[in-house]
Design a protein around this motif. Structure first.
Motif, PDB file in Angstrom:
ATOM      1  N   PRO A 199      64.397  41.850 -26.097  1.00 56.19           N
ATOM      2  CA  PRO A 199      63.528  40.855 -26.738  1.00 56.19           C
ATOM      3  C   PRO A 199      62.942  41.390 -28.034  1.00 56.19           C
ATOM      4  O   PRO A 199      63.127  42.564 -28.365  1.00 56.19           O
ATOM      5  CB  PRO A 199      62.438  40.640 -25.693  1.00 56.19           C
ATOM      6  CG  PRO A 199      62.353  41.956 -24.979  1.00 56.19           C
ATOM      7  CD  PRO A 199      63.770  42.469 -24.913  1.00 56.19           C
ATOM      8  N   SER A 200      62.236  40.507 -28.745  1.00 48.62           N
ATOM      9  CA  SER A 200      61.603  40.898 -30.002  1.00 48.62           C
ATOM     10  C   SER A 200      60.094  40.949 -29.794  1.00 48.62           C
ATOM     11  O   SER A 200      59.407  39.934 -29.907  1.00 48.62           O
ATOM     12  CB  SER A 200      61.955  39.896 -31.105  1.00 48.62           C
ATOM     13  OG  SER A 200      61.351  40.268 -32.325  1.00 48.62           O
ATOM     14  N   PRO A 201      59.541  42.127 -29.479  1.00 47.24           N
ATOM     15  CA  PRO A 201      58.115  42.212 -29.159  1.00 47.24           C
ATOM     16  C   PRO A 201      57.242  42.142 -30.408  1.00 47.24           C
ATOM     17  O   PRO A 201      57.700  42.373 -31.528  1.00 47.24           O
ATOM     18  CB  PRO A 201      57.998  43.592 -28.503  1.00 47.24           C
ATOM     19  CG  PRO A 201      59.063  44.392 -29.172  1.00 47.24           C
ATOM     20  CD  PRO A 201      60.207  43.434 -29.397  1.00 47.24           C
ATOM     21  N   VAL A 202      55.980  41.829 -30.197  1.00 48.25           N
ATOM     22  CA  VAL A 202      54.995  41.878 -31.272  1.00 48.25           C
ATOM     23  C   VAL A 202      54.697  43.343 -31.570  1.00 48.25           C
ATOM     24  O   VAL A 202      54.353  44.113 -30.676  1.00 48.25           O
ATOM     25  CB  VAL A 202      53.705  41.141 -30.871  1.00 48.25           C
ATOM     26  CG1 VAL A 202      52.628  41.321 -31.928  1.00 48.25           C
ATOM     27  CG2 VAL A 202      53.995  39.662 -30.639  1.00 48.25           C
ATOM     28  N   LEU A 203      54.842  43.746 -32.835  1.00 43.15           N
ATOM     29  CA  LEU A 203      54.565  45.127 -33.227  1.00 43.15           C
ATOM     30  C   LEU A 203      53.084  45.348 -33.481  1.00 43.15           C
ATOM     31  O   LEU A 203      52.503  46.333 -33.036  1.00 43.15           O
ATOM     32  CB  LEU A 203      55.366  45.487 -34.478  1.00 43.15           C
ATOM     33  CG  LEU A 203      56.887  45.465 -34.352  1.00 43.15           C
ATOM     34  CD1 LEU A 203      57.522  45.854 -35.676  1.00 43.15           C
ATOM     35  CD2 LEU A 203      57.364  46.368 -33.230  1.00 43.15           C
ATOM     36  N   THR A 204      52.470  44.444 -34.241  1.00 47.04           N
ATOM     37  CA  THR A 204      51.031  44.517 -34.495  1.00 47.04           C
ATOM     38  C   THR A 204      50.443  43.120 -34.372  1.00 47.04           C
ATOM     39  O   THR A 204      51.123  42.121 -34.624  1.00 47.04           O
ATOM     40  CB  THR A 204      50.712  45.070 -35.898  1.00 47.04           C
ATOM     41  OG1 THR A 204      51.201  44.155 -36.891  1.00 47.04           O
ATOM     42  CG2 THR A 204      51.346  46.437 -36.109  1.00 47.04           C
ATOM     43  N   SER A 205      49.177  43.062 -33.987  1.00 47.32           N
ATOM     44  CA  SER A 205      48.486  41.780 -33.859  1.00 47.32           C
ATOM     45  C   SER A 205      47.093  41.908 -34.465  1.00 47.32           C
ATOM     46  O   SER A 205      46.310  42.767 -34.051  1.00 47.32           O
ATOM     47  CB  SER A 205      48.385  41.362 -32.393  1.00 47.32           C
ATOM     48  OG  SER A 205      47.732  40.113 -32.267  1.00 47.32           O
ATOM     49  N   THR A 206      46.805  41.075 -35.450  1.00 45.06           N
ATOM     50  CA  THR A 206      45.515  41.072 -36.127  1.00 45.06           C
ATOM     51  C   THR A 206      44.856  39.715 -35.927  1.00 45.06           C
ATOM     52  O   THR A 206      45.429  38.686 -36.297  1.00 45.06           O
ATOM     53  CB  THR A 206      45.686  41.357 -37.632  1.00 45.06           C
ATOM     54  OG1 THR A 206      46.306  42.631 -37.811  1.00 45.06           O
ATOM     55  CG2 THR A 206      44.341  41.345 -38.340  1.00 45.06           C
ATOM     56  N   THR A 207      43.674  39.704 -35.330  1.00 42.47           N
ATOM     57  CA  THR A 207      42.949  38.458 -35.078  1.00 42.47           C
ATOM     58  C   THR A 207      42.123  38.081 -36.302  1.00 42.47           C
ATOM     59  O   THR A 207      41.398  38.915 -36.854  1.00 42.47           O
ATOM     60  CB  THR A 207      42.026  38.608 -33.861  1.00 42.47           C
ATOM     61  OG1 THR A 207      42.820  38.936 -32.712  1.00 42.47           O
ATOM     62  CG2 THR A 207      41.272  37.313 -33.591  1.00 42.47           C
TER      63      THR A 207
END
Length: 209
Positions: A199-207
């Protein structure tokens, strides 16, 4: 002259591995990416799954309209000199795609550092909805190299999350491409390779907020 599919796949695996092995930093989030790889040469194709760790950094939160910096910093590595029973003479024409995240506006992208990448400087720029890192090479088999540090500068939207991922959704829309030049029966053969994360995971997440 034919290349056995398993041996051709092994060549692709040995060649692709150092391109994706990124060095850890104290603030990096390390994830394992499962790349589906297809290599083609002499009218044959071979497929395999390649697991690689990826390091990536970005702020956890940002105000609406604020600046967001995503950084990928590859570690030094070595091009394999052989794989699957074949000599690897060089790899070249490397292209790695990084989609521009939703809820963000692209500002700029830059590279710094890097070594052993050939006479032409690495290039990075926007192509449609992707930021693409290109390394012309050639990178000689058995030689040490270091891919440049990639910095993506974005502007946050009004709300939501800014999630970065690697590009690619299938063999017809790959996120990574390169050419491996192998020696078969004394002759150089170009093995075109395409790959995508699955799968293609989320590398970074910024709220945002």
């Amino acid at each position: 002259m034919k290349l056995a599919p398993l041996r051709l796949a092994t060549v692709a695996a040995f060649t692709l591995a150092p391109l994706l092995a990124l060095g850890a930093t104290a603030s990096a989030a390390v994830q394992t990416i499962n790349y589906q790889v297809r290599a083609s040469a002499l009218g044959q194709t071979a497929e395999l799954v390649l697991n690689q760790d990826i390091d990536s950094t970005a702020p956890a939160s940002v105000a609406p309209g604020g600046a967001v910096k995503v950084t990928i910093d590859p570690a030094p590595n070595t091009v394999p000199s052989s794989g699957g029973g074949y000599q690897i003479r060089e790899i070249k024409t490397i292209a790695l795609k990084m989609p521009i995240p939703a809820n963000a506006t692209f500002v700029s992208a830059s590279v710094s550092g890097g070594s052993g990448l050939g006479s032409a400087a690495p290039a990075i720029g926007r192509e449609g909805n992707d930021v693409v890192l290109k390394v012309a090479g050639p990178l000689k088999g058995g030689a040490a190299f270091e891919l440049p540090t990639v910095t993506l500068n974005l502007t946050a939207g009004s709300s939501g999350k800014i999630e970065s991922r690697l590009g690619g959704t299938g063999y017809d829309a790959p996120g990574l491409t390169f050419t491996a030049v192998i020696i078969a029966l004394g002759f150089p053969v170009n093995a075109a390779s395409v790959a995508y994360p699955n799968p293609s995971p989320v590398l970074t997440s910024t709220t945002i907020g």
